[in-house]
Design an enzyme around this catalytic site. Structure first.
Site, PDB file in Angstrom:
ATOM      1  N   GLU A 102     -39.382 -56.256   4.787  1.00  0.00           N
ATOM      2  CA  GLU A 102     -38.612 -57.284   4.071  1.00  0.00           C
ATOM      3  C   GLU A 102     -39.470 -58.110   3.119  1.00  0.00           C
ATOM      4  O   GLU A 102     -39.536 -59.324   3.216  1.00  0.00           O
ATOM      5  CB  GLU A 102     -37.913 -58.206   5.078  1.00  0.00           C
ATOM      6  N   GLU A 158     -34.443 -49.857  11.398  1.00  0.00           N
ATOM      7  CA  GLU A 158     -33.799 -50.796  12.326  1.00  0.00           C
ATOM      8  C   GLU A 158     -32.331 -50.404  12.416  1.00  0.00           C
ATOM      9  O   GLU A 158     -31.699 -50.121  11.406  1.00  0.00           O
ATOM     10  CB  GLU A 158     -33.907 -52.250  11.826  1.00  0.00           C
TER      11      GLU A 158
HETATM   12  C1  IPT Z   1     -34.058 -57.522   9.761  1.00  0.00           C
HETATM   13  C2  IPT Z   1     -35.518 -57.807   9.916  1.00  0.00           C
HETATM   14  O1  IPT Z   1     -36.291 -56.778   9.352  1.00  0.00           O
HETATM   15  C3  IPT Z   1     -35.919 -57.970  11.332  1.00  0.00           C
HETATM   16  O2  IPT Z   1     -37.222 -58.500  11.374  1.00  0.00           O
HETATM   17  C4  IPT Z   1     -34.960 -58.857  12.069  1.00  0.00           C
HETATM   18  O3  IPT Z   1     -34.979 -60.124  11.503  1.00  0.00           O
HETATM   19  C5  IPT Z   1     -33.582 -58.302  11.931  1.00  0.00           C
HETATM   20  O4  IPT Z   1     -33.222 -58.229  10.592  1.00  0.00           O
HETATM   21  C6  IPT Z   1     -32.540 -59.155  12.604  1.00  0.00           C
HETATM   22  O5  IPT Z   1     -32.811 -59.470  13.907  1.00  0.00           O
HETATM   23  S1  IPT Z   1     -33.666 -57.961   8.108  1.00  0.00           S
HETATM   24  C7  IPT Z   1     -31.977 -58.212   7.917  1.00  0.00           C
HETATM   25  C8  IPT Z   1     -31.747 -58.713   6.516  1.00  0.00           C
HETATM   26  C9  IPT Z   1     -31.147 -57.032   8.134  1.00  0.00           C
END
Ligand code: IPT
Length: 986
Positions: free
Chosen positions: A408, A477
């Protein structure tokens, strides 16, 4: 002392060039322990002259190093996800910049060699100036990266004075905006290392594997005179730059074969462990040793509820063992390189690793990315420095298969330059970075939180971008594991199996980052954002892991283990089908054990002879000889480890499946025939007593109860509260949390009681026509509830079922249904059919932020009993879902921490037809259409009986009829149940 270095966007200075992390036979000394410590509100307020020998620190406090000062009584932790907790004016930071001075006086151990030495810091958050014996060594930046300083010339036998001034904020903070607690200090090891003249400065091992020839190629890059020996492979004194080919066993996450050797010179010996593997991108697939791998991964932050990121080693081991035992095969080290020990464990036990650089500038997103360091040349060196230190430190780990530039940080020239450097320095590993959306400088296409439909499109290569179309795809993720959830994991797996280049993903995230605290009464709970008085914070968004803060697995981890089990066991025409979903290994390390249960009671067991099933193949084996069953007969086959693996003992269950063999008996014959009797204000029907005015059941046998009534509410989950148009907000607007029950008619018939109601929210026009139809025989009371929506229902329903309350003494629970853990429509793969016993207290899942939890699915029957054996029994026709709690849904809804939940006098039961799914709307897609619950015409039938002591012995006697009955909802462990719709008789 000037503190201008704090705001310099350049990397730290004064340190040695980065190199591989290793330990050797050279002397070393840990400087961990109790240091002197003083916290000042700003650099300017910090004391002068702390580096001097004579400085008097006797008035200072002490601090355990490694450690964070905020977790040792100085200052407070603070949590933000995206926002910087200070004004964004890069590279400047607040002048109120807490500054922690650390001092340690140490003697050299006897016999310490008079040779060069290095002082290594494995992690200091966020920026430090370091002095030894009055001499300034330099400045560190890059919190989760090592810094080494040459100190040999400064050491003296006694009373060396190490002074470290650590600043909470620095230019580096702009690059370290990860979603986690802001915690400062010297939080990883500090070590003094003797560096023998003529020793091993650095080395790089290359251990490739050619899956066609079965040969490994081993070579060493190091300075002249450095040699490699691997006795097991007959390699002796191999000089740098002379590759040798050898017949070897490859390394993989499934078979982590390591060869032990030594990198050595006359002056130093470094033990090394070599794993042979080759990572390539070929035909749009990421392959290791010629095979496509599927990442069944998790994102792992380092966290401990008392130590924060100063994670003691035993917890790194605990993480790896828990992962392996739950079929996790990959880790993304979000969003920084972990303590090096963790990577050693990944090599040993076998986990594919994406090693990520310590970099995130997410807070610039709030500014439309204006001023983002990723595209600002002032920060170019800092980006390169961080990546260099990542790659150089970790280059010798076979477990690392991808480098990741960070998280990010949007896109820009500094990231592109970092990618180019990385690829040149280490062509043997592809480069990952999700923020390069166009895939201009990365080797894999990575996304976060793409919904199923989008993954399906990517799977079909339906993408106008040609570059992206050609690359392997992964979800760095997905399946946001916040609170109760994720739902929909199974459907992701199906996509990963449908499309070869959809190579899996990494659940967000491994662990809840709760911090342990105690309330006034001394009860422990876990704190989250806002609990430390932070002005800006992101609440419980930091509580989004597969394991709770104390590392007890949440139900989501059980779900993960089941969904991603590497062996699948199900029914086939021949009997039992065993499918091998490992990427590499066969099934020879497994033993297949079966049990046969009759109405949940084991009546036979044995071992199934299964010839070796190779990776990617299936085999059918005949059913074992089974005895007859008088009730529902279910065969369960478990694949268990045959031998100890280092991460689990023999007998550990890797995978399982269930095959329904004998259908359930017909339901208990309807309880009918008992006459309805009238008595002062009461109506009596069989064992039930009803309030004559409301028609509500008030007693069952001798037990006072709050009789069943329609109920639609659940304490919203984090996922219900997520998204732009949260489900929970719609439910509240529709008044589903405060329904009123208008009794239209209490119709006492000769041997039945019919109560007609309309259940509806205040101020709104829609409602649910609810008719309760009671009949009884001498012992049992049968209730059929018919529901029909009236008017336009504006939203989905949280639940559809009944609530009732029974005496608090009925704390023992037994049921025949799905279990042992909680199950929801879109997260229920881990639940198997069986007979389970528990307690009301143990049925609760202690989500750090209280919310709906603990639902047990598909109960055929449920008993709640007191220690003395009295209680009630509820039977389904055929099944129902239930929760049992010592508080109401409203209490659960109002609670903010686990200690807010106070047991009351009653046990509150929800007896449901269905619940809305979970989804992952807290960050990602909501509930898939098939798991959404809508208001509709439905009916639910339950039979209630009091349990008295002599009555207890009479159950469960259920006559079995010759006619077989098809159950709604399958009970096979391998095929999906029909979800929320399964219990409906619409
Ligand atoms: C995403 C982040 O990469 C991760 O660190 C964490 O914050 C997650 O979200 C949420 O828990 S970024 C998001 C804009 C999808």
């Amino acid at each position: 002392m000037s503190s201008s270095y704090v705001e310099d966007p350049a990397p730290g200075h004064g340190s040695l060039p980065p190199r591989a992390a290793f330990s050797s036979d050279a002397r070393s000394m840990s400087l961990a322990g109790t240091w002197r410590f003083n916290l000042s509100p700003s650099p300017e307020a910090a004391p002068e002259g702390i580096a001097r020998d004579a400085f008097d620190d006797s008035t200072w406090g002490t601090l355990t190093v490694p450690g964070h000062w905020q977790l040792q009584g100085h200052g407070k932790p603070a949590y933000t996800n995206v926002h910087y907790p200070f004004p964004v004016q890069p590279p400047l930071v607040p002048s109120d910049n807490p500054t922690g001075d650390h001092r340690l006086t140490f003697d050299l151990p006897a016999g310490w060699p008079d040779e060069p030495a290095v002082l290594r810091f494995d992690g200091v958050d966020s920026c430090a100036k370091v002095w030894l014996n009055g001499e300034e060594l330099g400045v560190t930046r890059g919190s989760r990266l090592p810094s080494e300083f040459a100190v040999g010339h400064l050491l003296r036998p006694r009373a060396n004075v190490l002074a470290v001034r650590v600043h909470q904020w620095s230019s580096g903070s702009y690059l370290e905006d990860q979603d986690m607690w802001w915690l400062s200090g010297i939080f990883r090891e500090v070590t003094l290392l003797s560096r023998p003249v003529g020793g091993v400065e650095d080395y790089r091992l290359h251990a490739d594997y050619d899956h066609v020839s079965g040969l490994g190629t081993l070579s060493l890059t190091a300075a002249e005179g450095v040699l490699l020996s691997v006795p097991e492979l007959g390699v002796e004194d191999l000089p740098a730059g002379r590759p040798v080919e050898l017949a070897v066993e490859p390394w993989s996450a499934e078979s982590p074969r390591l060869y032990h050797g030594e990198v050595h010179t006359a002056a130093e010996r470094v033990p090394v462990r070599i794993g042979f593997r080759t990572v390539v991108i070929e035909d749009g697939l990421l392959k290791v040793n010629g095979r496509r791998v599927l990442f069944r991964g998790v994102n792992r932050h380092e966290h401990h509820p008392r130590f924060g990121r100063a994670l003691p080693r035993e917890f790194a081991l605990a993480d790896v063992l828990l992962m392996k035992r739950h079929n996790v095969n990959a880790v993304r080290t979000s969003h920084y390189p972990p303590d090096p020990y963790f990577l050693q464990l990944c090599d040993t036990h076998g986990l594919w690793v994406i090693d990520e650089c310590d970099l995130e500038t997410h807070g610039f997103g709030d500014l439309g990315w204006a001023g983002n360091p990723s595209d600002d040349p002032r920060w170019g060196e800092a980006y390169l420095d961080r990546m260099r230190r990542t790659v150089e430190r970790d280059k010798n780990h076979p477990s690392i298969v991808l480098w990741s530039l960070g998280n990010e940080a949007h896109t820009g020239r500094n990231l592109a330059a970092t990618a180019a450097w990385t690829r040149e320095r280490d062509p043997s590993r592809p480069v990952h970075y999700e923020g390069d959306f166009e895939c201009e400088y990365v080797d894999v296409y990575s996304r976060m939180y793409a919904d199923h439909a989008e993954v399906d499109r990517i799977g079909r290569r339906d993408d106008p971008n040609e570059r992206r179309r050609s690359l392997p795809f992964l979800l760095c993720e997905f399946a946001h594991a916040m609170g109760n959830g994720p739902g929909g994991l199974l459907e992701y797996r199906e996509l990963f199996e449908r499309y070869p280049h959809a190579q899996g993903g990494f659940v967000w995230e491994w662990l809840d980052h709760g911090l342990a605290r105690r309330d006034a009464a001394g009860r422990e709970y876990f704190a989250y954002g806002g609990d430390f008085g932070e002005q800006i914070h992101d609440g419980n968004f930091v509580i989004d892991g597969l394991v709770h803060p104390d590392r007890t697995p949440s139900p989501a981890l059980a779900e993960f283990a089941k969904v991603f089990e590497p062996v699948r066991i199900g029914a086939s025409a021949e009997g039992v089908r065993i499918s091998n979903h490992y990427d590499v290994v066969g099934s020879s390390h497994l033993v297949f054990r079966w049990t046969f249960e009759d109405d949940g009671v084991e009546v036979a067991a044995g071992e199934l002879a299964v010839p070796e099933v190779h990776s990617g193949q299936s085999r059918d084996v005949p059913l074992p000889r089974l005895p007859g069953a008088s009730g529902e007969g279910v065969l369960t086959v478990r694949a268990v480890l045959a031998a100890d693996t280092g991460w689990a003992s023999p007998g550990h269950v890797v995978a399982w499946g269930q095959l329904p063999v004998t259908p359930a008996a017909d339901p208990v014959p309807a309880a009918v025939g008992a006459p309805l009797l009238r008595e002062r204000g009461l109506l009596r029907l069989g064992p039930g007593a009803f309030d004559a005015a409301t028609g509500r059941l008030v007693a069952l046998g001798g037990h006072r109860v709050e009789g069943p009534r329609l109920d639609l509410w659940r304490a919203p989950t984090d996922n219900d509260r997520g998204s732009d148009d949260p489900e929970a907000t719609q439910w509240r607007a529709a008044g589903l949390h405060r329904l009123q029950h208008r009794v239209a008619e209490v119709d006492g018939q000769a041997s039945a009681l019919v109560v007609r109601t309309r259940v509806a929210p205040p101020g709104l026009g829609f409602g649910m026509l609810t008719e309760y139809h009671w009949t009884a025989d001498g012992d049992r009371l049968r209730l059929r509830v018919d529901l029909e929506p009236a008017g336009e229902w504006p939203c989905t329903l949280p639940r559809l079922g009944l609530r009732m309350a029974v005496p608090g003494g009925f704390g023992g629970v037994e049921w025949f249904g799905a279990g042992p853990g909680e199950a929801y429509a879109d997260s229920r793969q881990a639940a198997r059919t069986g007979r389970f016993s528990s307690t009301v207290d143990a049925l609760q899942t202690p989500y750090v932020y209280p919310q709906e939890n603990g639902n047990r699915a598909d109960a055929r029957w449920l008993r709640l009993t007191s220690a003395g054996g009295a209680g009630i029994r509820i039977e389904g026709e055929p099944v129902f879902d239930f929760t049992a709690r010592r508080w109401t849904s409203e209490d659960l809804d109002a609670a903010r921490h686990t200690v807010d939940l106070v047991p009351g006098e009653l046990v509150h039961l929800n007896l449901d037809l269905a619940q809305h799914g979970l989804g992952t709307a807290s960050c990602g897609p909501g509930v898939l259409p098939r798991y959404r619950l809508h208001a509709q015409k439905a009916s639910l039938t339950l039979t209630f009986s009091p349990i008295t002591l002599e009555g207890a012995a009479r159950w469960p006697v259920r006559p079995r009829s010759a006619s077989s009955r098809t159950r709604t909802g399958t009970v096979s462990g391998t095929s999906r149940s029909s979800g929320s719709a399964c219990a409906w008789s619409a």
